[in-house]
Design a protein around this motif. Sequence first.
Motif, short mmCIF file in Angstrom:
data_model
loop_
_atom_site.label_atom_id
_atom_site.label_comp_id
_atom_site.label_asym_id
_atom_site.label_seq_id
_atom_site.Cartn_x
_atom_site.Cartn_y
_atom_site.Cartn_z
N VAL A 1 -74.02 -26.44 3.91
CA VAL A 1 -75.27 -26.75 3.23
C VAL A 1 -76.14 -25.51 3.09
CG1 VAL A 1 -77.41 -28.08 3.37
CG2 VAL A 1 -75.23 -29.18 3.89
N ALA A 2 -76.25 -24.73 4.17
CA ALA A 2 -77.05 -23.51 4.11
C ALA A 2 -76.44 -22.51 3.13
CB ALA A 2 -77.17 -22.89 5.50
N GLY A 3 -75.13 -22.36 3.18
CA GLY A 3 -74.47 -21.45 2.24
C GLY A 3 -74.61 -21.90 0.80
N SER A 4 -74.54 -23.21 0.57
CA SER A 4 -74.70 -23.72 -0.79
C SER A 4 -76.10 -23.46 -1.31
CB SER A 4 -74.39 -25.23 -0.82
OG SER A 4 -73.06 -25.49 -0.44
N GLY A 5 -77.09 -23.60 -0.44
CA GLY A 5 -78.46 -23.33 -0.87
C GLY A 5 -78.66 -21.89 -1.29
N VAL A 6 -77.95 -20.97 -0.64
CA VAL A 6 -78.05 -19.55 -1.00
C VAL A 6 -77.24 -19.24 -2.25
CG1 VAL A 6 -77.58 -17.20 -0.24
CG2 VAL A 6 -78.52 -18.85 1.37
N LEU A 7 -76.00 -19.71 -2.28
CA LEU A 7 -75.11 -19.36 -3.39
C LEU A 7 -75.52 -20.03 -4.69
CD1 LEU A 7 -71.66 -19.51 -1.56
CD2 LEU A 7 -73.05 -17.50 -2.10
N ALA A 8 -76.18 -21.18 -4.63
CA ALA A 8 -76.62 -21.84 -5.85
C ALA A 8 -77.67 -21.02 -6.58
CB ALA A 8 -77.16 -23.24 -5.53
N GLN A 9 -78.38 -20.17 -5.85
CA GLN A 9 -79.40 -19.32 -6.45
C GLN A 9 -78.93 -17.87 -6.62
OE1 GLN A 9 -82.13 -20.79 -7.52
NE2 GLN A 9 -81.41 -22.73 -6.66
N PHE A 10 -77.66 -17.64 -6.34
CA PHE A 10 -77.12 -16.28 -6.41
C PHE A 10 -76.56 -16.06 -7.82
CE2 PHE A 10 -73.71 -13.11 -5.67
CZ PHE A 10 -74.50 -12.08 -5.18
N GLY A 11 -77.31 -15.42 -8.66
CA GLY A 11 -76.87 -15.20 -10.02
C GLY A 11 -77.43 -13.91 -10.57
N GLY A 12 -77.33 -13.77 -11.89
CA GLY A 12 -77.89 -12.59 -12.53
C GLY A 12 -77.08 -11.34 -12.26
#
Length: 306
Positions: free
Chosen positions: A119-130
Amino acid sequence: MTSVAPAATTPGGSTGKTGGAAGRPSAAAWLVAVPFLAFAGTFLVYPTVLVLVGAFQDSNGAFTLGNLGTLFTGVVFDAFLRSIELSALTAVIGAVCGALLTWAIAVGNPDGVLRRVVVAGSGVLAQFGGVPLAFAFLATVGFEGLVTKFLRDSAGVDLFAGSAWLFELPGLTLVYTFFQIPLMVIVFLPALDGLRPQWREANASLGGTSWTYWRHVGGPILTPPFLGALLLLFANAFSAYATAAALVSQGSPIVPLQIRGFLTGEVVLGQENLGKALGLGMVVVVSVAMGVNVLLQRKVAKWVRR
């Protein structure tokens, strides 16, 4: 004995203790909300109004429908088709893979380390873009990326044999999936947690099987949130810009890059507002997707209240 004055009640019978007359927000509430309203008005409402007005204006400011007509012709229409194709494909891949991952952690220990890490990793990776995400893929599977050179030197496998797929729609599909799957985990996990054990127990006590449970209970309950999450992933991919802009340096295969070209590059005479028409088209597509999502969420809320 001291008497206590009764609290004032509203016509509906509830005690009114906060807020102004007739339930109006207090001055303090408005003071807190004004900065947010100003920010939203400056960076959301005002640009949307500019896009809406400019989409119906020609180069002289007169009303015209020519800009919208251009959306259905030539390379602009092809860009919309490619954007919808890219968004739909990454949404389906992200929804299916994300749902399976969500199910794997939902059936485990709710307080376990695995669930907290995912869950913590998903919260970070979901905003990891650009730019950071584009650079990560270039450094990993680019022309001279770590994995590319390892496969070329050790196994003689060339990932780019005859095609620069990473910088085209296949590459965008792979990169977009990287943040679509974690987003699905965040969105779909509450729906799986909402499945009550009593429903499965009631199904078993009535002689039902696992297939019966998923056919008549679990499936109908999870279908609306799954479809809603699918639409959210579609809108997320359709409106993504920074990752594609950092990865695709030549050409404009999707709508956000087409808009960039009209706003920053040379524009054909008479098509100065075509970029705003493209923006309006994106607003319409995303609004339809999110509108259907809202309807599905309302259906889910009815199940939760039962």
